[in-house]
Each structure stands twice: as structure tokens, then as C-alpha cells.
Motif scaffolding. Structure first.
Motif, mmCIF file in Angstrom:
data_model
loop_
_atom_site.group_PDB
_atom_site.id
_atom_site.type_symbol
_atom_site.label_atom_id
_atom_site.label_comp_id
_atom_site.label_asym_id
_atom_site.label_seq_id
_atom_site.Cartn_x
_atom_site.Cartn_y
_atom_site.Cartn_z
ATOM 1 N N UNK A 20 0.818 -1.232 -0.024
ATOM 2 C CA UNK A 20 0.057 -0.202 0.153
ATOM 3 C C UNK A 20 0.766 1.341 0.072
ATOM 4 N N UNK A 21 1.909 1.148 0.546
ATOM 5 C CA UNK A 21 2.894 2.603 0.719
ATOM 6 C C UNK A 21 3.380 2.699 -0.722
ATOM 7 N N UNK A 22 3.752 1.475 -1.445
ATOM 8 C CA UNK A 22 4.373 1.757 -2.630
ATOM 9 C C UNK A 22 3.416 2.399 -3.722
ATOM 10 N N UNK B 257 -8.564 6.631 5.721
ATOM 11 C CA UNK B 257 -8.020 5.787 4.493
ATOM 12 C C UNK B 257 -8.894 5.923 3.494
ATOM 13 N N UNK B 258 -10.179 5.950 3.235
ATOM 14 C CA UNK B 258 -11.052 5.988 2.504
ATOM 15 C C UNK B 258 -10.908 7.444 1.664
ATOM 16 N N UNK B 259 -11.207 8.354 2.563
ATOM 17 C CA UNK B 259 -11.050 9.810 2.132
ATOM 18 C C UNK B 259 -9.839 10.056 1.460
ATOM 19 N N UNK B 260 -8.582 9.906 2.193
ATOM 20 C CA UNK B 260 -7.392 9.847 1.386
ATOM 21 C C UNK B 260 -7.386 9.441 0.135
ATOM 22 N N UNK B 261 -7.861 8.081 0.147
ATOM 23 C CA UNK B 261 -7.813 7.232 -1.109
ATOM 24 C C UNK B 261 -8.480 8.352 -2.220
ATOM 25 N N UNK B 262 -9.749 8.756 -1.915
ATOM 26 C CA UNK B 262 -10.492 9.463 -2.837
ATOM 27 C C UNK B 262 -9.736 10.733 -3.304
ATOM 28 N N UNK B 263 -9.363 11.549 -2.120
ATOM 29 C CA UNK B 263 -8.583 12.723 -2.408
ATOM 30 C C UNK B 263 -7.562 12.613 -3.469
ATOM 31 N N UNK B 264 -6.492 11.611 -3.424
ATOM 32 C CA UNK B 264 -5.429 11.358 -4.031
ATOM 33 C C UNK B 264 -5.936 10.984 -5.590
ATOM 34 N N UNK C 63 -7.252 1.446 -9.971
ATOM 35 C CA UNK C 63 -6.264 0.671 -9.173
ATOM 36 C C UNK C 63 -6.133 0.923 -7.511
ATOM 37 N N UNK C 64 -6.164 2.235 -7.346
ATOM 38 C CA UNK C 64 -5.768 2.715 -5.889
ATOM 39 C C UNK C 64 -7.310 2.170 -5.131
ATOM 40 N N UNK C 65 -8.257 2.474 -5.801
ATOM 41 C CA UNK C 65 -9.710 2.422 -4.892
ATOM 42 C C UNK C 65 -10.076 1.135 -4.925
ATOM 43 N N UNK D 272 -10.520 -0.511 -1.008
ATOM 44 C CA UNK D 272 -11.816 -1.107 -0.937
ATOM 45 C C UNK D 272 -11.586 -2.468 -0.148
ATOM 46 N N UNK D 273 -10.835 -3.276 -1.002
ATOM 47 C CA UNK D 273 -10.420 -4.689 -0.320
ATOM 48 C C UNK D 273 -9.699 -4.625 1.148
ATOM 49 N N UNK D 274 -8.810 -3.730 1.378
ATOM 50 C CA UNK D 274 -8.432 -3.473 2.404
ATOM 51 C C UNK D 274 -9.427 -2.898 3.621
ATOM 52 N N UNK D 275 -10.572 -2.143 3.249
ATOM 53 C CA UNK D 275 -11.533 -1.777 4.222
ATOM 54 C C UNK D 275 -12.557 -2.728 4.453
ATOM 55 N N UNK D 276 -13.016 -3.840 3.409
ATOM 56 C CA UNK D 276 -13.794 -4.463 3.847
ATOM 57 C C UNK D 276 -13.570 -5.934 4.398
#
Length: 446
Positions: free
Chosen positions: A274-276, A350-357, A398-400, A404-408
Motif C-alpha cells: 500500500x505504501x508503494x 483511509x477512504x477519504x485519503x484514497x478519494x482525495x489522491x 487501481x488505488x480505490x 476497498x479490499x483493505x477496508x471490507x
């Protein structure tokens, strides 16, 4: 006489603002708290600095970059008070914050100074001050990432030094405000601008000199990764922009930006850490901003908005990544699940950051990308919009999908994270969202 006194006072305020991170080093033993305090004081001083073209070049553009540096430096100092206590190994806790303050100073120096030569010194200073921060944990992979970072970036900076020499040879001065107003053109000047794109572009993560970026970002502590992605790469892009003002080699910059964006989108499609993943997202955002700089007009405004909103969104992404690593000690995307069920604050950040970037409306990054694409059509280069939109879509998916997999999931995990880390990671993407909403509601950009 009064005018002279006013200029002196303004210069003193500029110098104090720039030196605030260094002043915090005086309080070495309590440096984690003094770093936070120095960032707050410097942001207050920013309200009083005026546009100038003396030893400092302060205008609306540099003012935004100064704010970005101070904001992310302050947030990283707050977040790091708890995070670094767990991971400080190769370097001590206090030494980390000393280097962090020095790192912030070198970036402030770079965006404020009115001299291309000293800009180069500032960028070189960011390497010296930040390299040891990458190796904070002292692991073998961190050591390898640090060496890769030093070697590749030093090679790029060497190329940039040749560009600086050519600029001085052509203008017999390195004062930025004088050179950009001279409107002089020659083959040597064009060569200098091209070399600066490669040289300083290395630090900005532009293809093909980007390979240090995912390694350094993934192995550095979370607050350092936030500083790297949030402000270091934009600062390098700021220098590229200032040199681009000398001779606008638009097509060359467009080619590099779209090529870099394409490779970033491809790299994002198969990431397993995830960091890469977030590091390659930064590469995609910087490439998009470079395109905006190349096009100018509305697209340039979009690039500035994108960089500003990205700095907060990406800081939030790396803070959230640091929170995940803090409780799980796992770096793989596929080893993480059920985040939202077990810690809703972490899941939302995490979700908001992903949507932001990824430029989701109405985040500020979306406004920036929209204006850049609008600028493409205004420039009559409509055919460039096709690959740009495709690459943005690839990065978004790719990112979202990974996030999503990490959150659910329904598994129970023991997620214990200090509240100061949780809420700092949440505030960052919210600021990116506020930037977007402010632009839409009060400036009616859309």
C-alpha cells in the motif's frame, strides 16, 4: 527613509519565517513539541509577508508552496510524536525531529530564495537532511532504499547543476526575477531548461528518473513519506516551473508529463504494497501538475490547486498507511482487511485519503485535474485529453479497488492506535475536501 525601513522589516519577517524550523532545533531535547510550535508560528508570520523581489522572491505562487510546506511539516510533527517512538532505531527520537526541522528549512529556503544557484543548493540540502530519515527503522531494505535515493537523486542534481551553469553563462546572473523578465532565447538556454527538467525532475519523481521514489516512500517512516509526497516533490516541481519560465519548451514538457503519467498508471495496476501504491500515485499527480505547468493559463491554475489539495490528501494517505503498519506490522495490501469494521476513524481516513489522491469530486484534486483537462482543450490540443483521462481512470480504479479490499471484511482485529495519529490522518483529507468545496461554492469554478 520610511520605505527603506519598511523593506528591512519585511525582509526580517521573511528571514524569521524561513528560519523557524531551525529555531526549533535550539530546543533539541523537546524538539518534537518545538517543531509543532515553530510550524504554527511560521504560518502566522506568513500572513504578514508581502510580495517582494529582493533576496527573496515572494509572489502568489511561492506563497502557496510556503503554506504547503509549513502545514505538512506541522502535521508530520504532530503525527510523529507517537509514531517515531515505536520505530526510531537507526537514529534516535530526538535526532529524527532535528532532521525533520532541517528538512523543512531546506524546502522553505528553496521556494523563497531569488536565485537559481541557491535553489539548487536548497534541493541538494533536502537530500542531505532527509536521507537519514528514510533509514530511521534501520532495516536492510531501508538501507538499500536510502542508497538508491542518494545515488539516483545525486545523479539528477548533477545534471541540474549543468543547467544552472548554462543559465549563468547565458545571463551572467542567477537572480530569478531578473532572468524571467529578460525574455532572452538561445540554444544554450533551451538546453538548460531541458536539462533542468531531467535534473530537478528526478527529485519530482518524473519518469524516467523516478525509480528512487517508491523505494524511499515505502521504507521511510509515515511522517517522512508524508513530507516527501506532500511537499518535497512539489518543491522540486516549483524549481522546474521557475526555470520553465525562462524558455517555455511546452511540447518537451508535455511529452515528459504524459509519458510519466502513463508509466505511473501502469505501475499502479500491479502494486501489492500500500505504501508503494501511494508513492506511484504521487508520481501520477506530479506528472499531471507538470502538464498543467507546461500548458499555462487555466491549466497552470489547475496545477497549483492540484498540488495544494494533493499535499493534504497524500499526507493523509501516508498517515493512514502508518496507522495500518502501526497496528499490523504488515505492508502487503492483501494481508489487510476489515479496517472499517474494527476502527471506523481509520477506515474513513483511509477512504477519504484514497478519494482525495485519485481526484474524486468534489475534492480539490478533482478541481485541479478538471482545470488541467479544460486547459488542454483551450490550448487546441484536444487529442491529449484522451490518454490523460485514460491514465487518470486507470490510477483511480487501481488505488480505490485496493483500498476497498483493505477496508471490507468481517474479521476481528485488535486495532490500537494513538488518537493523535488517528485524527491527524483524518483531518488531512478533510482539508483537501474543504479546498474543493470552497472553490466550487465561493469561486464557482465548476
Amino acid at each position: 527613509m520610511n520605505q527603506w525601513r519598511s523593506c528591512v522589516v519585511e525582509m526580517i519577517i521573511d528571514i524569521i519565517l524561513m528560519l523557524m524550523p531551525l529555531i526549533s532545533i535550539i530546543f533539541y531535547k523537546y524538539n518534537n513539541y518545538s517543531s509543532f510550535a515553530s510550524g504554527i508560528i511560521a504560518m502566522f508570520l506568513l500572513l504578514f509577508i508581502k510580495n517582494s523581489e529582493n533576496i527573496f522572491l515572494i509572489d502568489s505562487t511561492s506563497r502557496i508552496f510556503i503554506f504547503m510546506i509549513l502545514a505538512i511539516y506541522t502535521a508530520s510533527s504532530i503525527y510523529g510524536t507517537k509514531y517515531i517512538k515505536k520505530y526510531a532505531s537507526f537514529i534516535s527520537y530526538n535526532t529524527y525531529f532535528l532532521l525533520n526541522s532541517l528538512f523543512a528549512f531546506t524546502m522553505l529556503f528553496t521556494v523563497m530564495i531569488n536565485n537559481y544557484g541557491f535553489m539548487w543548493v536548497g534541493i541538494e540540502g533536502t537530500t542531505i537532511s532527509s536521507a537519514l530519515m528514510v533509514i530511521t527503522e534501520g532495516t536492510e531494505t531501508a538501507k538499500e532504499a536510502t542508497w538508491r535515493y542518494i545515488i539516483i537523486v545525486s545523479a539528477g542534481i548533477s545534471i541540474a547543476f549543468i543547467a544552472i551553469i548554462l543559465i549563468y553563462y547565458s545571463f551572467h546572473t542567477l537572480t530569478v526575477s531578473l532572468i524571467i523578465n529578460e525574455n532572452k532565447k538561445s540554444i544554450l538556454i533551451a538546453l538548460a531548461v531541458a536539462l533542468s527538467l531531467i535534473g530537478f525532475g528526478t527529485k519530482a519523481g518524473i519518469f524516467p528518473m523516478h525509480s528512487w521514489l517508491p523505494d524511499a516512500h515505502s521504507e521511510a517512516p509515515a511522517p517522512t513519506s508524508a513530507m516527501f509526497s506532500g511537499v518535497l516533490l512539489p518543491v522540486a516541481l516549483y524549481v522546474v516551473y521557475r526555470i520553465y519560465e525562462i524558455d517555455r519548451l511546452r511540447m518537451l514538457f508535455i511529452i515528459f508529463s504524459i509519458t510519466s503519467m502513463g508509466f505511473a498508471a501502469i505501475f499502479l495496476s500491479y502494486q501489492t504494497r500500500y505504501k508503494r501504491m501511494f508513492a506511484y500515485s504521487t508520481m501520477e499527480n506530479m506528472s499531471m501538475a507538470l502538464l498543467g505547468i507546461a500548458l499555462g493559463g487555466y491549466a497552470f491554475l489547475g496545477a497549483i490547486i492540484l498540488l495544494l489539495a494533493h499535499s493534504f490528501g497524500k499526507a493523509g494517505a501516508f498517515f493512514s498507511s502508518g496507522n495500518i503498519l502501526y497496528y499490523s506490522d504488515k505492508k502487503s495490501i492483501f494481508d489487510i482487511n476489515s479496517i472499517y469494521k474494527n476502527n471506523k476513524v481509520l477506515g474513513i481516513s483511509l477512504l477519504l485519503s484514497s478519494l482525495a489522491v485519485t481526484g474524486t469530486p468534489p475534492f480539490g484534486t478533482f478541481i485541479g485535474e478538471f482545470l488541467i483537462i479544460y486547459g488542454i482543450f483551450k490550448s487546441g490540443l484536444w487529442y491529449l485529453a484522451i490518454p490523460v483521462i485514460i491514465f487518470i481512470f486507470m490510477a483511480f480504479v487501481s488505488i480505490n479497488m485496493n483500498v476497498t479490499g483493505m477496508m471490507l471484511g468481517d474479521e476481528n482485529h485488535d486495532i490500537k492506535i494513538p488518537k493523535i495519529m488517528l485524527y491527524t490522518s483524518l483531518i488531512m483529507p478533510v482539508i483537501s475536501l474543504i479546498i474543493g468545496l470552497y472553490l466550487v461554492v465561493y469561486h464557482e469554478i465548476l
